[in-house]
Design a protein around this motif. Structure first.
Motif, PDB file in Angstrom:
ATOM      1  N   LEU A 132      -6.098  -4.643  -7.905  1.00  0.00           N
ATOM      2  CA  LEU A 132      -6.819  -4.947  -6.666  1.00  0.00           C
ATOM      3  C   LEU A 132      -7.975  -3.973  -6.535  1.00  0.00           C
ATOM      4  CD1 LEU A 132      -6.980  -6.589  -3.999  1.00  0.00           C
ATOM      5  CD2 LEU A 132      -5.550  -4.826  -2.944  1.00  0.00           C
ATOM      6  N   ILE A 133      -9.155  -4.489  -6.215  1.00  0.00           N
ATOM      7  CA  ILE A 133     -10.328  -3.633  -6.046  1.00  0.00           C
ATOM      8  C   ILE A 133     -10.043  -2.581  -4.978  1.00  0.00           C
ATOM      9  CG2 ILE A 133     -12.719  -3.574  -5.224  1.00  0.00           C
ATOM     10  CD1 ILE A 133     -13.143  -6.269  -6.483  1.00  0.00           C
ATOM     11  N   GLY A 134     -10.351  -1.343  -5.284  1.00  0.00           N
ATOM     12  CA  GLY A 134     -10.121  -0.237  -4.357  1.00  0.00           C
ATOM     13  C   GLY A 134      -8.815   0.500  -4.610  1.00  0.00           C
ATOM     14  N   TYR A 135      -8.004  -0.033  -5.552  1.00  0.00           N
ATOM     15  CA  TYR A 135      -6.724   0.584  -5.861  1.00  0.00           C
ATOM     16  C   TYR A 135      -6.628   0.834  -7.364  1.00  0.00           C
ATOM     17  CZ  TYR A 135      -5.065  -0.595  -1.168  1.00  0.00           C
ATOM     18  OH  TYR A 135      -4.910  -0.695   0.195  1.00  0.00           O
ATOM     19  N   GLU A 136      -5.755   1.762  -7.737  1.00  0.00           N
ATOM     20  CA  GLU A 136      -5.506   2.012  -9.143  1.00  0.00           C
ATOM     21  C   GLU A 136      -4.662   0.879  -9.713  1.00  0.00           C
ATOM     22  OE1 GLU A 136      -3.611   5.754  -9.538  1.00  0.00           O
ATOM     23  OE2 GLU A 136      -5.439   6.913  -9.166  1.00  0.00           O
ATOM     24  N   SER A 137      -5.110   0.283 -10.813  1.00  0.00           N
ATOM     25  CA  SER A 137      -4.330  -0.770 -11.461  1.00  0.00           C
ATOM     26  C   SER A 137      -3.052  -0.181 -12.050  1.00  0.00           C
ATOM     27  CB  SER A 137      -5.147  -1.445 -12.554  1.00  0.00           C
ATOM     28  OG  SER A 137      -6.297  -2.047 -12.018  1.00  0.00           O
ATOM     29  N   GLN A 138      -2.000  -1.020 -12.113  1.00  0.00           N
ATOM     30  CA  GLN A 138      -0.753  -0.591 -12.729  1.00  0.00           C
ATOM     31  C   GLN A 138      -0.338  -1.610 -13.767  1.00  0.00           C
ATOM     32  OE1 GLN A 138       2.367   1.391 -10.871  1.00  0.00           O
ATOM     33  NE2 GLN A 138       1.357   1.684  -8.885  1.00  0.00           N
ATOM     34  N   ASN A 139       0.201  -1.137 -14.890  1.00  0.00           N
ATOM     35  CA  ASN A 139       0.685  -1.988 -15.971  1.00  0.00           C
ATOM     36  C   ASN A 139       2.185  -1.795 -16.139  1.00  0.00           C
ATOM     37  OD1 ASN A 139      -1.920  -2.891 -16.505  1.00  0.00           O
ATOM     38  ND2 ASN A 139      -2.306  -1.239 -17.961  1.00  0.00           N
ATOM     39  N   PHE A 140       2.941  -2.912 -16.282  1.00  0.00           N
ATOM     40  CA  PHE A 140       4.391  -2.865 -16.396  1.00  0.00           C
ATOM     41  C   PHE A 140       4.842  -3.577 -17.671  1.00  0.00           C
ATOM     42  CE2 PHE A 140       3.384  -2.481 -11.957  1.00  0.00           C
ATOM     43  CZ  PHE A 140       4.258  -1.507 -11.496  1.00  0.00           C
ATOM     44  N   PRO A 141       5.233  -2.851 -18.722  1.00  0.00           N
ATOM     45  CA  PRO A 141       5.805  -3.494 -19.906  1.00  0.00           C
ATOM     46  C   PRO A 141       7.201  -4.033 -19.579  1.00  0.00           C
ATOM     47  CG  PRO A 141       5.027  -1.264 -20.374  1.00  0.00           C
ATOM     48  CD  PRO A 141       5.098  -1.407 -18.896  1.00  0.00           C
ATOM     49  N   GLU A 189      15.324 -14.146 -15.039  1.00  0.00           N
ATOM     50  CA  GLU A 189      14.403 -13.783 -13.962  1.00  0.00           C
ATOM     51  C   GLU A 189      14.343 -12.260 -13.874  1.00  0.00           C
ATOM     52  OE1 GLU A 189      14.016 -15.637  -9.779  1.00  0.00           O
ATOM     53  OE2 GLU A 189      15.199 -13.810  -9.449  1.00  0.00           O
ATOM     54  N   ILE A 190      13.118 -11.735 -13.902  1.00  0.00           N
ATOM     55  CA  ILE A 190      12.927 -10.293 -13.818  1.00  0.00           C
ATOM     56  C   ILE A 190      12.315  -9.956 -12.478  1.00  0.00           C
ATOM     57  CG2 ILE A 190      11.707  -8.301 -14.798  1.00  0.00           C
ATOM     58  CD1 ILE A 190      11.799  -9.666 -17.488  1.00  0.00           C
ATOM     59  N   ASP A 191      12.947  -9.060 -11.762  1.00  0.00           N
ATOM     60  CA  ASP A 191      12.437  -8.631 -10.451  1.00  0.00           C
ATOM     61  C   ASP A 191      11.909  -7.204 -10.595  1.00  0.00           C
ATOM     62  OD1 ASP A 191      11.858  -8.077  -7.848  1.00  0.00           O
ATOM     63  OD2 ASP A 191      13.852  -8.539  -7.056  1.00  0.00           O
ATOM     64  N   LEU A 192      10.561  -7.077 -10.450  1.00  0.00           N
ATOM     65  CA  LEU A 192       9.949  -5.752 -10.541  1.00  0.00           C
ATOM     66  C   LEU A 192      10.117  -4.943  -9.265  1.00  0.00           C
ATOM     67  CD1 LEU A 192       6.642  -6.578 -12.456  1.00  0.00           C
ATOM     68  CD2 LEU A 192       8.761  -5.634 -13.368  1.00  0.00           C
ATOM     69  N   GLY A 193      10.669  -5.578  -8.246  1.00  0.00           N
ATOM     70  CA  GLY A 193      10.921  -4.865  -7.006  1.00  0.00           C
ATOM     71  C   GLY A 193       9.648  -4.532  -6.244  1.00  0.00           C
ATOM     72  N   SER A 194       9.688  -3.418  -5.516  1.00  0.00           N
ATOM     73  CA  SER A 194       8.542  -3.004  -4.699  1.00  0.00           C
ATOM     74  C   SER A 194       7.568  -2.196  -5.545  1.00  0.00           C
ATOM     75  CB  SER A 194       9.017  -2.156  -3.521  1.00  0.00           C
ATOM     76  OG  SER A 194       7.917  -1.732  -2.742  1.00  0.00           O
ATOM     77  N   ILE A 195       6.319  -2.690  -5.613  1.00  0.00           N
ATOM     78  CA  ILE A 195       5.265  -2.027  -6.391  1.00  0.00           C
ATOM     79  C   ILE A 195       4.288  -1.390  -5.417  1.00  0.00           C
ATOM     80  CG2 ILE A 195       3.387  -2.356  -8.028  1.00  0.00           C
ATOM     81  CD1 ILE A 195       4.955  -4.791  -9.090  1.00  0.00           C
ATOM     82  N   LEU A 196       4.088  -0.095  -5.552  1.00  0.00           N
ATOM     83  CA  LEU A 196       3.165   0.622  -4.675  1.00  0.00           C
ATOM     84  C   LEU A 196       1.834   0.821  -5.384  1.00  0.00           C
ATOM     85  CD1 LEU A 196       5.543   3.384  -3.239  1.00  0.00           C
ATOM     86  CD2 LEU A 196       4.975   1.164  -2.230  1.00  0.00           C
ATOM     87  N   LEU A 197       0.755   0.373  -4.743  1.00  0.00           N
ATOM     88  CA  LEU A 197      -0.578   0.606  -5.290  1.00  0.00           C
ATOM     89  C   LEU A 197      -1.208   1.787  -4.575  1.00  0.00           C
ATOM     90  CD1 LEU A 197      -2.255  -2.872  -5.905  1.00  0.00           C
ATOM     91  CD2 LEU A 197      -1.012  -1.407  -7.487  1.00  0.00           C
ATOM     92  N   ASP A 248       0.837  -1.190   0.000  1.00  0.00           N
ATOM     93  CA  ASP A 248       0.000   0.000   0.000  1.00  0.00           C
ATOM     94  C   ASP A 248       0.877   1.246   0.000  1.00  0.00           C
ATOM     95  OD1 ASP A 248      -1.434   2.250   1.656  1.00  0.00           O
ATOM     96  OD2 ASP A 248      -3.039   0.978   0.888  1.00  0.00           O
ATOM     97  N   SER A 249       0.565   2.219  -0.856  1.00  0.00           N
ATOM     98  CA  SER A 249       1.405   3.403  -0.979  1.00  0.00           C
ATOM     99  C   SER A 249       1.370   4.264   0.265  1.00  0.00           C
ATOM    100  CB  SER A 249       0.972   4.229  -2.184  1.00  0.00           C
ATOM    101  OG  SER A 249      -0.346   4.728  -1.994  1.00  0.00           O
ATOM    102  N   TYR A 250       0.239   4.235   1.001  1.00  0.00           N
ATOM    103  CA  TYR A 250       0.131   5.055   2.211  1.00  0.00           C
ATOM    104  C   TYR A 250       0.858   4.399   3.378  1.00  0.00           C
ATOM    105  CZ  TYR A 250      -3.424   8.195   0.287  1.00  0.00           C
ATOM    106  OH  TYR A 250      -4.087   9.124  -0.446  1.00  0.00           O
TER     107      TYR A 250
END
Length: 920
Positions: free
Chosen positions: A77-86, A94-102, A32-34
């Motif tokens: 996730l319902i209640g959060y803004e969706s994010q897309n990662f090309p 192996e690709i590590d997207l790291g920490s994703i903030l919703l 969670d971003s907050y």
């Protein structure tokens, strides 16, 4: 971090999805971003493939066997803004997207959809517009969001559908009323904080819970374990439907003992909203408790009670609007220096439901639900035996005194105008005085009541047959016992009210509302006028298969249902003696079948083509099955199933920067039935040219065709541009049959019916808000958690609701001899019957807010101003059917101010809404 990720996304390119499989993996962590707390249950998908995973309790995910090449990873996730990662996948890497903030969605906008509903929108029993379909949707679809938040205040209806064309479910249980097929929105009003978990299926798209309908389905999840731990307190102020709202909610989350609970209480209040004397008095309470017994079984109990009272506002003719303004309401008057509204709507229908969730294995679930709803709906109005107390009654307006060119009464018109402009409200004192003088009440306030008891049970099954095929099925039973009667509220100082029809021969049996108890003097709290019950039973089942492959997804679904209705008259009406009004009617039953299917072709992860088609047969509602259920057992002549054929095709674009959808749709409604009630002059084929009529239209065909377009572009990390357009054309596609019935007619001749044959409605537009709407706007969202947005909206092609009886043979027939008028002019007739189109208009809206984090607490506010330019516009209206023939309509329309002109619903002027909240 967020700006870096977004900047990175803009620089990457996505191409066609490769079908080659490898050992490549993609992993990451979502929080969670907050709060920076990990988020469990987030859906992570490789778009264009079947690869999907939910994050674990620590927010981690690992996607295996991701195809090589350029891919698009969606985090949702319902209640959060969706994010897309090309991403660009190399074989074995192996690709590590790291920490994703919703980031949380700006869900306070859901409050707007509910608070902005006017009395006419919320009450469908008084001829108000019906545009509430989809208003609670929290869909990410750009067009639907715009329709919900920008277009809704104008009575706009997506694709021209009514709310009975969509399904509203709570915990998998359908909440649409059996009486008219529409959701009763007030039954969950004020529960905003616990209605944020919604699963939306647009149009004919598949749903796990229901077969749905052409306007889609919306399942609101009120399951205690689905609410995040924490509380929220908020206060809202507005000048729309209510002036204030306070709300508090708290959810425990799932505790170690497997228990979870959620509670809410709120109050909405206001002496009047935007329209005069529209009192708002509503309380809401909610509770849900769930027990997880083990990994397989969970039991949830949900209950809510939302009693509310609202004052209605009147539709008005242009003459009245010119004299009193857009906010004028004729339903009220002063009593003891306080505004008293004669038209109040009161609803108390608590709901309780029990839900059992069974995870049979990793791929199979069974959800079984029962619900019970009981309570009352009351709509008050004045009853009178003498002069009409309505201040807009035509004999009290200036136009009445100027109706004859050879007898113009300027003095009477001036005095009427002065009285109306300076007062123009109901005279409660005069009614009390009349009752005291007469002894018994000649004026009284009563309510039309329906007390419903409804039981619903269903079971919903879902399984994954393999990696590509999902199977859904459900079976539902609904049973309704509805009691309908008039209840005396206030005798206004009188000593009882005589229960007779004062428009009949007072010395005859026909004057009696109940021959079993004639000439009864009614007291406050007693039933009178009419009293009957409706029994209804509905059984339905559906099955659905969904298939997902790399390039193509498709689904097939079918439904079967059985419906029956029966009326049981408890009064013997003097105008319909014997079993025509007393006792049980014939039972009406229908068996219906529906089927739908759809296909999504994935050109690539960015470009998709989507197709849906369906053929539905539906039982008519209770409202449209009995021609005059308050007085008799008569079933609509020629009653049959309604058939609906619908098709839509969409092109969908989704890139990291731009999301868009373009849809074309076509829907045909066939064999629908509509019933209206009104008083008319100029009725041919009767002994009297006047009467209170039941107008029955059968075999109605309507055609809806149009385009929908929505687009949003994240042009920078903080600025989003968005636009939407709806271009529709909704018309009558045939000339339906029309007959009228009345207790004023000779009941021995054709059962008191007059059949006028076809009503020439083909190519007239269906009313109900603008058929075309356009929106353009922007949103600025700062990393410091404040945001602002504005939109400009343009509306056109709104039409008045035409009076069908004036489009029949009655229009050209002399009521004296039934022959065509000797002075009938076809050219002038076409001009008189031309459908009125409302003026186009612009609305400018602005919205903004900010939030602060203080330790583990959050404070924020949200505000909006609608119709900043204070534009005056009409949202709907209807022709009065009083002038039923050529001569009466010609003479009335020739006047500078028609006596029986169309009545209109006006839109709100400048309004505001402010919400301040505290989360903990």
């Amino acid at each position: 971090m967020r700006k870096f990720i977004i900047s990175l996304l803009f620089g990457l390119t996505l191409v066609f999805t490769s079908n080659a499989q490898s050992l490549s993996t993609v992993k990451g962590n979502v929080s969670d971003s907050y709060s920076t707390e990990p988020l469990n249950g987030v859906t992570v998908t490789v778009l264009g493939t079947t690869i999907e995973q939910l994050t674990d309790e620590k927010g981690n995910f690992v996607l295996q066997n991701v195809p090589t090449g350029n891919q698009l990873i969606q985090v949702k996730l319902i209640g959060y803004e969706s994010q897309n990662f090309p991403i660009s996948v190399v074989d074995g890497e192996e690709i590590d997207l790291g920490s994703i903030l919703l980031y949380e969605e700006i869900l306070e906008q859901n409050d707007l959809s509910i608070i902005s509903l006017s009395t006419e929108e919320l009450n469908d029993d008084e001829g108000g517009a019906d545009n509430t379909v989809g208003l609670l949707q929290s869909s990410k679809d750009v067009f639907l969001s715009t329709a919900s938040y920008e277009f809704s205040s104008t009575f706009f209806r997506p694709r021209g559908y009514n709310s009975e064309n969509g399904k509203l479910l709570i915990n998998g249980i359908e909440m649409n009323k059996i009486y008219n097929g529409r959701p009763q929105w007030s039954n969950w009003g004020g529960l905003n904080d616990v209605m944020r978990n919604q699963i939306v299926s647009n149009g004919l798209a598949p749903s796990e819970y229901t077969f749905g309908d052409i306007a889609g389905s919306n399942n609101v999840v009120m399951r205690a374990s689905e609410y995040s731990e924490g509380g929220r307190v908020s206060y809202a102020a507005s000048n729309r439907s209510y002036t204030g709202r306070v709300m508090a909610s708290y959810s425990s989350g799932v505790r170690e003992d497997g228990l979870a609970f959620s509670i809410l209480a709120s109050r909405r209040f206001g002496n009047e909203g935007y329209n005069d004397a529209t009192l708002y008095d509503a309380n809401s309470i909610f509770a849900a408790i769930e027990k997880r017994f083990n990994d397989k079984h969970s039991l949830n109990l949900t209950a809510f009670y939302t009693p509310n009272r609202r004052g209605k506002s009147s539709p008005n003719t242009q003459e009245v609007i010119d004299l009193k303004g857009n906010q004028y309401n004729s339903f009220w008057g002063y009593q003891d220096d306080k505004k008293r509204n004669s038209r109040m709507r009161e609803i108390e229908e608590p709901v309780i439901m029990l839900n059992h969730y069974w995870d049979i294995n990793d791929v199979t679930t069974l959800n079984t639900n029962v619900a019970y709803q009981a309570g009352k709906i009351g709509n008050s109005r004045l009853n009178y035996d003498v002069n009409n107390p309505d201040p807009t009654y035509y004999r009290k307006l200036p136009s009445y005194f100027l109706r004859f060119d050879d007898a113009l009464d300027y003095e009477g018109a001036y005095l009427a105008q002065e009285k109306f402009v300076n007062d123009g409200q109901i005279d409660w004192t005069a009614m009390y005085q009349a009752n005291l003088t007469n002894g018994r009440a000649v004026y009284a306030l009563y309510e039309d009541r329906n007390d419903d008891k409804q039981f619903t049970a269903n079971t919903i099954f879902r399984t994954e047959l393999n990696d590509n095929i999902d199977l859904n099925a459900a079976a539902t039973y609904r049973k309704l016992k509805s009691k309908n009667f008039a209840s005396m509220l206030d005798l206004l100082g009188g000593n009882g009210y005589l229960d007779i029809d004062t428009f009949s021969d007072l010395g005859s049996p026909e004057a009696q509302n109940n021959l079993q108890d004639p000439n009864r003097l009614v007291q406050e709290g007693e039933k009178f006028k009419y009293n009957y019950e409706i029994d209804a039973n509905i059984i339905d089942a559906f099955a659905q298969a969904q298939f997902q492959y790399n390039k193509v997804d498709f689904y097939l679904a079918g439904q079967i249902s059985k419906t029956d209705y029966q009326r049981n008259g408890l009064y013997e009406n003097g105008r319909f003696q014997g079993n025509r009004s007393l006792g049980k009617s014939d039972k009406i039953d229908f068996t219906n079948f529906s089927a739908k299917g759809g296909l999504t072709y994935k050109i690539s992860g960015r470009h998709l083509l989507d197709f849906n088609a369906g053929y539905l047969t539906k039982a008519p509602t209770i409202r449209n099955s009995f021609s005059n259920s308050r007085e008799n057992n008569d079933i609509v002549v020629g009653l049959t199933d309604e058939k609906v054929t619908s098709f839509d095709a969409s092109y969908i674009l989704r890139t990291p920067m731009v999301k868009a959808r373009l849809t074309g749709y076509y829907t045909m409604f066939e064999d629908a039935t509509e019933i209206s009630f009104f008083y008319a002059d100029g009725i041919s084929g009767t002994n009297d040219s006047q009467g209170f009529l039941q107008e029955v239209l059968t075999g109605i065909n309507k055609r809806n065709i149009g385009l929908e377009f929505g687009i949003e572009a994240q042009v920078t990390s903080t600025i989003k541009l968005k636009g939407a357009a709806a271009i529709g054309d909704y018309i009558y596609d045939n000339n339906p049959n029309l007959y009228v019935a009345s207790d004023d007619f000779n009941q021995d001749i054709n059962g008191g019916r007059i059949d006028y044959g076809e009503a020439s409605l083909k190519n007239y537009h269906v009313s109900g808000g603008p058929q075309r709407a356009y929106s353009a706007g922007f949103e600025y969202r700062d990393p410091d958690y404040w945001w602002f947005g504005a939109t400009t909206n343009y509306f056109s092609n709104g039409y008045v609701d035409v009076a069908p009886i004036t489009r029949t043979s009655n229009f050209s027939s002399d009521p004296v001899d039934g022959q065509v008028f000797t002075d009938y002019d076809p050219v002038l007739a076409r001009e008189l019957l031309a459908q009125e189109q409302f003026d186009d208009y612009f609305l400018v809206n602005a919205v903004g807010g900010k939030s602060w984090r203080i330790d583990d607490y959050y404070i924020g506010f949200f505000a909006t101003v609608n119709n900043i330019l204070n534009t005056k516009y009409k949202t709907g209206g209807f022709e009065q059917s009083r002038n039923a023939n050529f001569r009466t309509l010609r003479d009335d329309q020739a006047r500078e101010k028609p006596v029986f002109g169309s009545k209109y619903f006006n839109g709100f002027g400048t309004t505001y809404y402010l919400n301040v909240y505290f989360r903990f």
